[in-house]
Write a protein that holds these residues in place. Structure first.
Motif, PDB file in Angstrom:
ATOM      1  N   ARG A 185       3.882   5.830  22.413  1.00 34.22           N
ATOM      2  CA  ARG A 185       3.521   4.886  21.365  1.00 34.22           C
ATOM      3  C   ARG A 185       2.467   5.480  20.448  1.00 34.22           C
ATOM      4  O   ARG A 185       2.455   5.235  19.237  1.00 34.22           O
ATOM      5  N   ALA A 186       1.577   6.292  21.010  1.00 36.98           N
ATOM      6  CA  ALA A 186       0.554   6.958  20.194  1.00 36.98           C
ATOM      7  C   ALA A 186       1.204   7.936  19.217  1.00 36.98           C
ATOM      8  O   ALA A 186       0.766   8.053  18.063  1.00 36.98           O
ATOM      9  N   ASP A 187       2.256   8.640  19.661  1.00 35.80           N
ATOM     10  CA  ASP A 187       2.973   9.549  18.772  1.00 35.80           C
ATOM     11  C   ASP A 187       3.601   8.781  17.606  1.00 35.80           C
ATOM     12  O   ASP A 187       3.538   9.212  16.446  1.00 35.80           O
ATOM     13  N   GLU A 188       4.210   7.644  17.904  1.00 34.33           N
ATOM     14  CA  GLU A 188       4.851   6.849  16.865  1.00 34.33           C
ATOM     15  C   GLU A 188       3.810   6.287  15.901  1.00 34.33           C
ATOM     16  O   GLU A 188       4.015   6.291  14.676  1.00 34.33           O
ATOM     17  N   ALA A 189       2.680   5.833  16.437  1.00 34.16           N
ATOM     18  CA  ALA A 189       1.636   5.286  15.583  1.00 34.16           C
ATOM     19  C   ALA A 189       1.042   6.358  14.683  1.00 34.16           C
ATOM     20  O   ALA A 189       0.794   6.129  13.486  1.00 34.16           O
ATOM     21  N   LEU A 190       0.812   7.553  15.232  1.00 37.56           N
ATOM     22  CA  LEU A 190       0.276   8.659  14.439  1.00 37.56           C
ATOM     23  C   LEU A 190       1.241   9.030  13.314  1.00 37.56           C
ATOM     24  O   LEU A 190       0.808   9.278  12.173  1.00 37.56           O
ATOM     25  N   THR A 191       2.529   9.060  13.614  1.00 39.19           N
ATOM     26  CA  THR A 191       3.521   9.399  12.601  1.00 39.19           C
ATOM     27  C   THR A 191       3.462   8.428  11.431  1.00 39.19           C
ATOM     28  O   THR A 191       3.486   8.831  10.256  1.00 39.19           O
ATOM     29  N   GLN A 192       3.373   7.138  11.724  1.00 39.21           N
ATOM     30  CA  GLN A 192       3.313   6.141  10.659  1.00 39.21           C
ATOM     31  C   GLN A 192       2.016   6.253   9.860  1.00 39.21           C
ATOM     32  O   GLN A 192       2.011   6.081   8.625  1.00 39.21           O
ATOM     33  N   THR A 193       0.913   6.548  10.532  1.00 34.16           N
ATOM     34  CA  THR A 193      -0.364   6.726   9.839  1.00 34.16           C
ATOM     35  C   THR A 193      -0.294   7.901   8.860  1.00 34.16           C
ATOM     36  O   THR A 193      -0.743   7.803   7.710  1.00 34.16           O
ATOM     37  N   LEU A 194       0.281   9.005   9.324  1.00 35.06           N
ATOM     38  CA  LEU A 194       0.391  10.180   8.462  1.00 35.06           C
ATOM     39  C   LEU A 194       1.371   9.943   7.315  1.00 35.06           C
ATOM     40  O   LEU A 194       1.138  10.393   6.187  1.00 35.06           O
ATOM     41  N   LYS A 195       2.460   9.237   7.589  1.00 35.93           N
ATOM     42  CA  LYS A 195       3.402   8.905   6.516  1.00 35.93           C
ATOM     43  C   LYS A 195       2.713   8.122   5.408  1.00 35.93           C
ATOM     44  O   LYS A 195       2.883   8.417   4.219  1.00 35.93           O
ATOM     45  N   SER A 196       1.921   7.146   5.791  1.00 34.95           N
ATOM     46  CA  SER A 196       1.228   6.313   4.810  1.00 34.95           C
ATOM     47  C   SER A 196       0.211   7.111   4.021  1.00 34.95           C
ATOM     48  O   SER A 196       0.103   6.980   2.788  1.00 34.95           O
ATOM     49  N   ALA A 197      -0.549   7.963   4.715  1.00 34.63           N
ATOM     50  CA  ALA A 197      -1.578   8.758   4.045  1.00 34.63           C
ATOM     51  C   ALA A 197      -0.949   9.753   3.071  1.00 34.63           C
ATOM     52  O   ALA A 197      -1.433   9.933   1.940  1.00 34.63           O
ATOM     53  N   LEU A 198       0.119  10.392   3.472  1.00 32.92           N
ATOM     54  CA  LEU A 198       0.756  11.400   2.631  1.00 32.92           C
ATOM     55  C   LEU A 198       1.524  10.770   1.470  1.00 32.92           C
ATOM     56  O   LEU A 198       1.654  11.379   0.397  1.00 32.92           O
ATOM     57  N   ALA A 199       2.015   9.553   1.662  1.00 32.12           N
ATOM     58  CA  ALA A 199       2.725   8.870   0.575  1.00 32.12           C
ATOM     59  C   ALA A 199       1.809   8.643  -0.622  1.00 32.12           C
ATOM     60  O   ALA A 199       2.267   8.612  -1.772  1.00 32.12           O
ATOM     61  N   LEU A 200       0.507   8.528  -0.375  1.00 34.49           N
ATOM     62  CA  LEU A 200      -0.457   8.300  -1.462  1.00 34.49           C
ATOM     63  C   LEU A 200      -0.550   9.502  -2.398  1.00 34.49           C
ATOM     64  O   LEU A 200      -0.960   9.361  -3.547  1.00 34.49           O
ATOM     65  N   VAL A 201      -0.180  10.683  -1.900  1.00 38.18           N
ATOM     66  CA  VAL A 201      -0.194  11.884  -2.746  1.00 38.18           C
ATOM     67  C   VAL A 201       1.233  12.381  -2.986  1.00 38.18           C
ATOM     68  O   VAL A 201       1.460  13.542  -3.319  1.00 38.18           O
ATOM     69  N   ASP A 202       2.208  11.508  -2.770  1.00 33.61           N
ATOM     70  CA  ASP A 202       3.612  11.781  -3.064  1.00 33.61           C
ATOM     71  C   ASP A 202       4.176  12.940  -2.242  1.00 33.61           C
ATOM     72  O   ASP A 202       4.909  13.785  -2.755  1.00 33.61           O
ATOM     73  N   VAL A 203       3.829  12.974  -0.959  1.00 34.53           N
ATOM     74  CA  VAL A 203       4.372  13.966  -0.041  1.00 34.53           C
ATOM     75  C   VAL A 203       5.134  13.217   1.051  1.00 34.53           C
ATOM     76  O   VAL A 203       4.578  12.315   1.688  1.00 34.53           O
TER      77      VAL A 203
END
Length: 225
Positions: A185-203
């Motif tokens: 679950r920690a892996d899945e949560a980390l993935t979503q956190t990184l997706k959100s952070a990177l989406a802010l810079v269009d990555v």
């Protein structure tokens, strides 16, 4: 016993020339690298013993220099250097393949590449494949290292590295030294956190691959992205 002392029809070199490298066993291929055995032990016997000791070719090629020094027959630097060179050549060949084409044209190559880098590490490593707008490999970086069970990953650092490489997309990856590749679950949560952070810079985050000895799991293929 050296290779020249083995009967001609059983010599790995002659077999390779006659039938191609695919016809050789792992031990025979390794024997070609080792070239000589020990007193009372043929080079093929030495190769087989090494494979058993290190649980296969990848384990042998990723073995620490300290481990290899303790093996009778591998004490010299030349053979250890040759084994390390073979692994590095494999890494570079796969990297060239990923730089030349869109990574998901050959998802198996992505997993193979990550396994060569991460599968046999004794500690947990978080790495990122940075990709251009055509999803070709720009670079791979190991950004964070942790214990056997946990790695601290900082989204800000991942974003900064993505911007530094001018990446349009990336593939996240980490290893599970325990051998299990099912995401927590920690892996899945980390993935979503990184997706959100990177989406802010269009990555875009295209995948998160979890690697273990002899296997790798794509979270994208499992519908977990």
């Amino acid at each position: 016993m050296a290779l020249k002392d083995i009967p001609i029809d059983a010599r790995p070199r002659e077999k390779l020339i006659a039938r191609g490298p695919g016809a050789l066993s792992d031990a025979e291929l390794l024997a070609l690298l080792l070239r000589t055995g020990l007193a009372g032990k043929s080079v093929l016997q030495l190769a087989q013993e090494l494979l058993q000791r290190f649980a296969g070719l990848r384990g042998l090629l990723n073995a620490r220099l300290e481990d290899l020094k303790q093996v009778k027959g591998l004490g010299g630097t030349a053979k250890r250097a040759e084994l390390a060179a073979v692994l590095e050549l494999a890494r570079r060949a796969l990297a060239e393949q990923l730089r030349a084409r869109e990574v998901f044209e050959s998802p198996g190559a992505v997993k193979d590449y990550l396994q060569l880098h991460l599968a046999d590490k004794a500690h947990e490593v978080f790495a990122v494949l940075f990709l251009d707008s055509q999803h070709r490999l720009i670079a791979m970086e190991e950004l964070f290292r942790g214990t056997l069970t946990q790695t601290s990953v900082y989204p800000r650092e991942v974003v900064l590295h993505a911007l530094r490489h001018q990446a349009a997309a990336l593939v996240l990856a980490h290893n599970h030294p325990s051998g299990a590749v099912q995401p927590s679950r920690a892996d899945e949560a980390l993935t979503q956190t990184l997706k959100s952070a990177l989406a802010l810079v269009d990555v875009r985050v295209l995948d998160h691959v979890i690697v273990g000895p002899g296997q790798a799991l794509s979270m994208a293929e499992k519908g977990l992205l």
